[in-house]
Design a protein around this motif. Structure first.
Motif, short mmCIF file in Angstrom:
data_model
loop_
_atom_site.label_atom_id
_atom_site.label_comp_id
_atom_site.label_asym_id
_atom_site.label_seq_id
_atom_site.Cartn_x
_atom_site.Cartn_y
_atom_site.Cartn_z
N VAL A 1 0.94 -1.23 -0.19
CA VAL A 1 -0.03 0.15 0.10
C VAL A 1 0.78 1.24 0.07
O VAL A 1 1.84 1.30 0.82
N LEU A 2 0.62 2.03 -0.88
CA LEU A 2 1.46 3.45 -1.01
C LEU A 2 0.45 4.68 -0.67
O LEU A 2 -0.69 4.55 -1.24
N GLU A 3 0.73 5.23 0.39
CA GLU A 3 -0.04 6.24 1.01
C GLU A 3 0.28 7.55 0.59
O GLU A 3 1.43 8.05 0.93
N LEU A 4 -0.25 7.85 -0.49
CA LEU A 4 0.29 9.13 -1.15
C LEU A 4 0.01 10.27 -0.47
O LEU A 4 0.79 11.29 -0.46
N PRO B 1 4.18 19.52 -0.85
CA PRO B 1 4.45 18.40 -1.52
C PRO B 1 4.63 16.98 -1.17
O PRO B 1 4.35 16.74 0.23
N LEU B 2 4.02 15.98 -1.92
CA LEU B 2 4.26 14.68 -1.56
C LEU B 2 5.56 14.01 -1.23
O LEU B 2 6.42 14.69 -1.64
N ASP B 3 5.64 13.18 -0.36
CA ASP B 3 6.92 12.35 -0.41
C ASP B 3 7.20 11.83 -1.83
O ASP B 3 6.71 11.10 -2.31
N SER B 4 8.37 12.41 -2.10
CA SER B 4 9.11 12.09 -3.13
C SER B 4 9.33 10.70 -3.58
O SER B 4 8.95 10.12 -4.75
#
Ligand code: NAD
Length: 255
Positions: free
Chosen positions: A116-119, A170-173
């Motif tokens: 799971v990638l939590e954007l 910003p999102l975690d790059s």
């Protein structure tokens, strides 16, 4: 969504080699968590410019915590629904490389999805904006006197910010580039409960489409992006997804 459409969606899963899923707030509506844009959604009550931007959090953190007072008990009491379980099953069947989610509620993991990638981050932790000390949800709750005041860091009185991504932040790059890589290298993306209004998440389906991958949208109502999809499945995710997964299992002759 009728039986023919369920079969068509299931066939697309069968025919695909690399399947990735993108989920949004609609996936958790049946768990009792309101989405943002539907009637009665959060943004009909709280102006996103006053409550949801990074700038507004920095200048008026009390506003966010006021909203959290209403939202946090809902998040804490929510249980995964049949849509979350169907997606977890798809992963177990080897037909879901990952769930890329815009949700912060941790329900995919609780249903059994492991990739799971939590954007947009998570509501379960937070950090002091001065010294970056990490806090758990329980600690934030205690320091906020059960969401009645802004939680402050006991070390330096810095404001504690939950690890959710605000508008303008910003999102975690690393998370974003992993999501982009998955979208680019998948030949099918299932987009669930997502109005595709929030960028950069809303750009991910296009990465799949540009590489000739197919898109299937699952929403309760039409979105302004439906023309980009190979198939649009209208209905509640908790009803439609389990039916599609069952139909896929029959097609693939999985007991
Ligand atoms: P959105 O509110 O813009 O759109 C929700 C979409 O889900 C709509 O297209 C609606 O038709 C659909 N929907 C509603 N109920 C559904 C159901 N039962 N089954 C299938 N579809 C359903 O949500 P978004 O596109 O995710 O963007 C809003 C932002 O809100 C995201 O960034 C997300 O981080 C955040 N958010 C998260 C949560 C959560 O963590 N559960 C809750 C609210 C908002």
């Amino acid at each position: 969504m009728n039986e023919d459409e369920i079969q068509r969606a299931a066939l697309m899963i069968l025919e695909s080699i690399q399947v990735v899923v993108l989920t949004g707030a609609g996936t958790s509506v049946e768990s009792g968590i309101p989405d943002f844009r539907s009637p009665g959604g959060l943004w009909t009550k709280y102006d996103p410019l006053l409550y949801g931007t990074y700038e507004s959090f920095v200048s008026h953190p009390e506003r966010f915590w006021e909203m959290a007072k209403e939202l946090n008990p809902t998040l804490e009491q929510a249980e995964p629904n049949l849509a979350h379980y169907a997606l977890a099953e798809l992963e177990r069947l080897g037909k879901c490389r990952a769930v890329i989610t815009q949700n912060i509620d941790h329900l995919h993991q609780r249903a059994g999805s492991t990739e799971v990638l939590e954007l947009h981050g998570t509501h379960r932790t937070g950090h002091c904006m001065r010294c970056r000390r990490l806090f758990t949800l329980e600690e934030m709750k205690e320091l906020s006197m059960d969401n009645t005041q802004v939680p402050r860091c006991p070390d330096d009185e810095g404001t504690i910010k939950p690890d959710v991504i605000f508008f303008g932040e910003p999102l975690d790059s690393r998370v974003l580039s992993k999501a982009a890589e998955l979208a680019t290298t998948s030949d099918l993306m299932l987009v669930v409960g997502c109005s595709l209004e929030v960028y950069p998440a809303a750009a991910l389906p296009d990465y799949t489409r540009r590489r000739k991958g197919r898109l299937v949208f699952f929403n309760t109502v039409a979105t302004s992006h439906d023309h980009e999809a190979d198939m649009v499945c209208l209905g509640k995710a908790g009803v439609v997804l389990p039916a599609v997964v069952e139909a896929y299992k029959k097609l693939a002759r999985i007991a």
